[in-house]
Design an enzyme around this catalytic site. Sequence first.
Site, PDB file in Angstrom:
ATOM      1  CB  SER A 120      -0.969  -0.041   1.184  1.00  0.00           C
ATOM      2  OG  SER A 120      -1.933   0.973   1.093  1.00  0.00           O
ATOM      3  CG  ASP A 135      -3.062   6.995   1.969  1.00  0.00           C
ATOM      4  OD1 ASP A 135      -3.933   6.149   1.761  1.00  0.00           O
ATOM      5  OD2 ASP A 135      -1.857   6.722   2.088  1.00  0.00           O
ATOM      6  CG  HIS A 157      -5.813  -0.170  -1.232  1.00  0.00           C
ATOM      7  ND1 HIS A 157      -6.023  -1.224  -0.374  1.00  0.00           N
ATOM      8  CD2 HIS A 157      -4.745   0.514  -0.735  1.00  0.00           C
ATOM      9  CE1 HIS A 157      -5.129  -1.171   0.616  1.00  0.00           C
ATOM     10  NE2 HIS A 157      -4.341  -0.134   0.400  1.00  0.00           N
TER      11      HIS A 157
END
Length: 229
Positions: A120, A135, A157
């Site tokens: 990630s 984010d 993701h």
Amino acid sequence: MELLLLSNSTLPGKAWLEHALPLIANQLNGRRSAVFIPFAGVTQTWDEYTDKTAEVLAPLGINVTGIHRVADPLAAIEKAEIIIVGGGNTFQLLKESRERELLAPVADRVKRGALYIGWSAGANLACPTIRTTNDMPIVDPNGFDALDLFPLQINPHFTNALPEGHKGETREQRIRELLVVAPELTVIGLPEGNWIQVSNGQAVLGGPNTTWVFKAGEEAVALEAGHRF
């Protein structure tokens, strides 16, 4: 260089990092000494994050040391055979790494043979910049340039799904907006469960899901496991 860049750390029905353990084991090649960079952790302490990582990797014979725990981080990086960067908040990760002047030493050590493992946010950090992170919260990292170990931008993701009735942008739309203002970028939409493994100068896509590549002015290209970049 040796890199293992994972979209995420957890899959449904599996323990944390469980899907990654065979990949890590396959790429160790005798390496055992690791430093862990936990700075992406926001809702867990860096000690908690380090201990969690050390516990899950111990069965592979990996000895994990948190970079925040050592008196001389640069010496620890130089001695490390493995550099592990955990996921979480990419902005916080880059900010803390830059303030500690770790970016250049990490990049140099990986180029000289250390294995880089990141999931990630840790995968984002390996890219030229962190401009394809998902984010929040956003903190100022004093610039978006990152390690530049992998030449393309990764969006971890990746999914184009929207909840029913949701009127916000899809992930592809957001990536397309980025490519309007930064048309020089190539963005890899890396779904959960997928990874990119770099070894002996070859970058190979892995995982069960379709990965997408986005370039300015071009249709998205679908890639499957086994694709070589």
